[in-house]
Design a protein around this motif. Structure first.
Motif, short mmCIF file in Angstrom:
data_model
loop_
_atom_site.label_atom_id
_atom_site.label_comp_id
_atom_site.label_asym_id
_atom_site.label_seq_id
_atom_site.Cartn_x
_atom_site.Cartn_y
_atom_site.Cartn_z
N GLU A 45 0.74 -1.44 0.06
CA GLU A 45 0.01 0.10 0.12
C GLU A 45 0.93 1.13 0.10
O GLU A 45 0.55 2.41 -0.85
CB GLU A 45 -0.86 0.07 1.10
N HIS A 46 1.96 1.26 0.61
CA HIS A 46 2.84 2.39 0.78
C HIS A 46 3.40 2.51 -0.52
O HIS A 46 3.64 3.53 -1.00
CB HIS A 46 3.79 2.29 1.95
N TRP A 47 4.13 1.60 -0.78
CA TRP A 47 4.71 1.51 -2.24
C TRP A 47 3.98 1.99 -3.56
O TRP A 47 4.23 2.95 -4.28
CB TRP A 47 5.44 0.27 -2.65
N GLY A 49 0.81 3.07 -3.36
CA GLY A 49 0.04 4.38 -3.20
C GLY A 49 -1.66 4.06 -3.53
O GLY A 49 -2.39 4.86 -3.68
N SER A 51 -5.14 1.58 -2.12
CA SER A 51 -5.70 0.74 -0.99
C SER A 51 -5.61 -0.87 -1.11
O SER A 51 -5.05 -1.30 -2.12
CB SER A 51 -7.11 0.96 -0.66
#
Length: 240
Positions: A45-47, A49, A51
């Motif tokens: 999710e962080h990589w 961007g 959900s």
């Protein structure tokens, strides 16, 4: 009742899912995500961007393609390269491209031929520059002309499912000098297409895809070493 029109959120979700799939697929193909590496939702999710929902949908598609392995409720990891699965996928993908060229050749015109020629020039340039990722994209562009012109949804569906499994092997081919043989093979296919020779163009396409076969003899886990003991019983030792 009338069928409702697609909404913008649905379209956005599809785009997010497809984008997540392509980014993850490319990271696996290039080795950025190595075999055995655990794929955690929060990190993805962080990589990416996005959900968790489009990520989960992309991972399900990657598992269907044989690029990841999921243990329900536990973890998802990058799948190792399975020579048997890749071999089976190569046979299917080769047959589909052969069929696509056979079906498409009578319908190809100058615009199609120019697109194939341009893609092959891009392939040659990428190989000369030592850029396997651009070479794969150019190779895709060349073959996609016939696939699109064939307009056979069954062919497209099969290729969408099994082609991703070949990406890592294709990258090996286009990282080596032998990958340059594809440029000449593409020229031959194009010449046959411009002549309207569907059967020989299809056979030449099969030959081109069969150049992956020498790369399918990949290292596998060695079998345990066996020998007979003093009483003639077979003794197995793990290979170190």
């Amino acid at each position: 009742m009338p069928v409702p029109h697609p909404t913008q959120p649905q379209l956005r979700r599809t785009l997010l899912r497809d984008n997540a799939f392509h980014l993850l697929r490319d990271a696996i193909v290039t080795g950025t995500l190595a075999p055995g590496e655990r794929l955690r939702d929060t990190e993805l999710e962080h990589w990416l961007g996005v959900s968790r929902t489009p990520i989960r949908e992309a991972l399900a598609r990657l598992e269907q393609a044989g690029l990841v392995h999921t243990v329900p409720g536990r973890s998802t990891v990058v799948a190792p390269l399975n020579p048997r699965q890749v071999h089976d996928a190569q046979l299917v993908v080769s047959a589909m491209h052969e069929l696509a060229v056979r079906e498409a050749t009578p319908h190809l015109g100058p615009t199609h031929h120019n697109a194939m020629r341009t893609a092959n020039h891009q392939l040659a340039a990428a190989l000369e520059a030592g850029d396997p990722d651009t070479a794969i994209a150019a190779d895709d562009a060349f073959h996609s002309v016939a696939v699109s012109a064939a307009a056979n949804h069954a062919i497209t569906a099969v290729l969408d499912q099994f082609t991703p499994l070949l990406r890592r092997v294709e990258r090996l081919r286009f990282s080596a000098l032998t990958g340059r043989d594809s440029v000449a093979q593409h020229d031959h296919i194009l010449n046959l297409c411009t002549q309207g020779d569907a059967e020989n163009a299809a056979r030449a396409t099969r030959t081109n895809w069969n150049t992956l076969r020498p790369l399918l003899d990949l290292p596998t886990t060695p079998a345990p070493h066996q020998h007979a003991d003093d009483e003639g019983h077979r003794v197995t030792h793990p290979t170190t």
